[in-house]
Design an enzyme around this catalytic site. Structure first.
Site, short mmCIF file in Angstrom:
data_model
loop_
_atom_site.label_atom_id
_atom_site.label_comp_id
_atom_site.label_asym_id
_atom_site.label_seq_id
_atom_site.Cartn_x
_atom_site.Cartn_y
_atom_site.Cartn_z
N HIS A 194 25.15 17.48 31.23
CA HIS A 194 23.98 16.93 30.53
C HIS A 194 22.74 16.86 31.42
O HIS A 194 21.61 17.01 30.94
CB HIS A 194 24.29 15.55 29.94
CG HIS A 194 24.54 14.48 30.95
ND1 HIS A 194 25.73 14.37 31.63
CD2 HIS A 194 23.76 13.45 31.39
CE1 HIS A 194 25.68 13.33 32.44
NE2 HIS A 194 24.49 12.74 32.31
N ASP A 195 22.90 16.64 32.72
CA ASP A 195 21.74 16.51 33.62
C ASP A 195 21.62 17.69 34.59
O ASP A 195 21.00 17.56 35.64
CB ASP A 195 21.83 15.21 34.41
CG ASP A 195 21.29 14.01 33.63
OD1 ASP A 195 20.51 14.24 32.68
OD2 ASP A 195 21.65 12.87 33.96
N LYS A 240 18.39 18.73 36.33
CA LYS A 240 17.79 17.94 37.41
C LYS A 240 17.81 18.67 38.75
O LYS A 240 17.16 18.23 39.71
CB LYS A 240 18.52 16.60 37.56
CG LYS A 240 18.19 15.61 36.44
CD LYS A 240 18.86 14.27 36.67
CE LYS A 240 18.47 13.27 35.58
NZ LYS A 240 19.12 11.96 35.77
N HIS A 273 13.65 18.12 32.90
CA HIS A 273 15.04 18.50 33.20
C HIS A 273 15.82 18.82 31.93
O HIS A 273 16.75 19.64 31.96
CB HIS A 273 15.74 17.40 34.01
CG HIS A 273 16.28 16.27 33.18
ND1 HIS A 273 15.50 15.22 32.77
CD2 HIS A 273 17.53 16.03 32.70
CE1 HIS A 273 16.25 14.37 32.08
NE2 HIS A 273 17.48 14.83 32.02
N HIS A 295 18.25 13.29 25.27
CA HIS A 295 17.13 12.34 25.36
C HIS A 295 16.32 12.31 24.07
O HIS A 295 15.27 11.66 24.02
CB HIS A 295 16.23 12.69 26.55
CG HIS A 295 16.81 12.32 27.87
ND1 HIS A 295 17.05 11.01 28.25
CD2 HIS A 295 17.23 13.09 28.91
CE1 HIS A 295 17.58 11.00 29.47
NE2 HIS A 295 17.69 12.25 29.89
#
Length: 537
Positions: A391-392, A395, A420, A452
């Protein structure tokens, strides 16, 4: 219609009964094949029934006697045939309630009842009513006899030849059905994803091929690569053998061990009724032994079918093994990518691993509540956990001064941070496009780009609303915030569980999907898993 029968034509001698011919001796098996051959007499003359029964009632063919059924009209004969599927021969009068009643019944047997196995022998006392040449050509019958030819020897010869033909057709049909089951069953096996599922499917298909069920069946695996001292692992079982699954290994002093070891030593199946062992050799050092306890000895036909099926099982297992290796490689790649993203921020600790476990748990809870049935497919359920770890991933492109800042972000820093989501989605989408079908990368792209987004449309990067946000992203949106609040971050201390739930509840229907919130709360309150706290509590 009736014809006079001279009872003196029927000899009292029994020397024509077949009971010692090597070709037709009774077998020792107590299988269904020891049931008597069933013969239906359809005639409106009671004397015909009496004479026929007198002539045939003591016949023994291949160890099986004769069961004679009677019908005194074509309509009665049709009713019996419609309800009895194992009649081998019909001795059928032509002229009964109408001049062509027998001919009509012969046609109904083939066309209406779709019974092409039963042998039909027409018998008539008035040949002129149904000329032999016309009847033989136009009707699917197997013989045509005048009742004046009704001698014991001719009736016997007709019976035996008909039973031989019927037996051959039944064997061909059983072979056809068995092969059809093998093909259908093998197709299902190729779809199974775990060894235990695969093995259970094998047992079900063997039961179907034998067409008798089984008192108990057991699937064992011996893997030369495992440090089990050559002991066999129990991976699936049915019936009375089910309890052995819990023991995992078959002990050397178990009553079944001898036949298992014999099959493994000789590399071939063992048929030692009441316990049989099917041997299957697959690649990569795997050997299967399947124990079955059928209620009767397995016939040679069924042995042949099982040998074919065992070959298909070996091929299916090889494919399953290859699939498993590819799946492990894919999973390892996903974990490596998640570790790469997490390595940028040492403070997140086991965040992605907890997100994986919570995503799986929430998905299972939603499934149990029958929520989103069209989306919560088996494939989705198997992919969501690992996919959530990505999910990240975006980043990795976020500068350290923004990503690792120990306080609130300024407006321009927040814009950089929010990128991101878009970056992660684009990277994973490009990778997913190289893979046919849905993969971890497919769901990973959905999650990276959508976790998000807000349920009310006020999130980022595209301000999607409600069900426009993919279910995978709606799940991870809740899980990500839940775990972040529950653990220490550069900008905050860990919150207590009541405070975390209160925060999430305040955003029910605005930031978060209410169904996902409810699933999370139900799981946590029911299971009370300690692992959600990590080392922060």
């Amino acid at each position: 219609m009736g014809v006079d029968i001279n009872m003196s034509q029927i000899s009292n001698d029994d020397d024509w009964m077949i009971d010692d011919d090597e070709d037709v001796k009774a077998t020792a098996a107590s299988a269904p094949d020891d049931r008597p051959w069933r013969v239906l007499i359809v005639d409106d003359e009671p004397d015909i029934h009496s004479v026929t029964k007198y002539a045939l009632e003591k016949v023994i063919f291949k160890g099986r006697g004769i069961e004679l059924l009677s019908a005194f009209s074509a309509a009665e004969g049709y009713k019996i045939l419609a309800n009895e599927s194992d009649i081998a021969l019909v001795l059928l009068d032509v002229v009964m309630e109408t001049d062509d009643a027998g001919l009509r019944l012969a046609k109904q047997i083939r066309d209406d009842l779709h019974n092409h196995l039963v042998r039909i022998v027409l018998r008539t006392g008035q040949p002129g009513q149904a000329p032999e040449e016309s009847v033989i050509v136009n009707f699917d019958i197997n013989d045509y006899k005048a009742k004046t030819d009704l001698t014991k020897q001719k009736l016997f010869t007709t019976l035996i030849s008909s039973l031989r033909a019927y037996e051959g057709l039944v064997m061909i049909e059983r072979n056809r059905l068995g092969l059809s089951k093998i093909l259908d069953g093998s197709g299902n096996l190729y779809q199974l994803r775990s060894l235990q599922e695969f093995s259970s499917g094998v047992l079900n298909q063997i039961s179907a091929i034998l067409d008798v069920g089984a008192n108990g069946m057991l699937c064992l695996l011996q893997d030369d690569r495992q440090n089990t001292g050559k002991r066999s692992s129990v991976i699936a079982a049915t019936g009375e053998m089910t309890a052995l699954v819990e023991k995992e290994l078959l002990s050397e002093n178990h009553p079944y061990a001898a036949i298992v070891n014999k099959a493994l030593l000789e590399k071939k199946s063992q048929f030692e009724h009441p316990l049989d062992a099917l041997y299957i050799h697959a690649s990569a050092g795997h050997e299967f032994v399947i124990l079955i306890t059928p209620p009767w000895p397995i016939s040679e036909l069924d042995r042949s079918l099982l040998r074919v099926f065992c070959d298909r099982i070996a091929a299916a297992f090889d494919n399953l093994h290859i699939y498993g290796q590819l799946q492990k490689a894919q999973e390892a790649t996903v974990i490596a990518l998640a570790d790469l993203g997490e390595s940028r921020d040492e403070n997140t600790g086991g965040h992605v691993k907890r997100v994986c476990r919570l995503s799986d748990a929430i998905t299972a809870q939603l499934k149990s509540e029958n929520k989103f049935p069209e989306e919560l497919t088996r494939e989705f359920m198997s992919l969501i956990g690992l996919a959530s770890m990505l999910h990240d991933i975006g980043k990795v492109a976020t500068p350290d001064n923004v990503l690792l800042k120990p306080g609130r972000h300024e407006a321009d820093e927040r814009l950089i941070m929010e990128k991101h989501a878009d970056i992660g989605e684009k990277v994973l989408s490009r990778a997913a496009a190289l893979v046919e079908g849905t993969s971890y990368l497919t769901l990973g792209a959905q999650i990276a780009g959508g976790h998000h987004e807000h349920f009310d449309g006020n999130g980022y990067p595209r301000k999607l609303k409600g069900l426009e946000v993919p279910l995978s992203a709606r799940i991870v949106a809740v899980v990500d915030v839940f775990d972040a609040l529950l653990h220490r971050r550069p900008y905050k201390e860990p919150w207590g569980l009541p405070e975390v739930f209160a925060y999430i509840e305040e955003r029910r229907g605005t930031q978060f999907d209410p169904d996902v919130i409810d699933a999370l709360k139900t799981f946590v309150k029911r299971e009370q898993p300690d692992w959600i706290f990590g080392d922060d509590h």
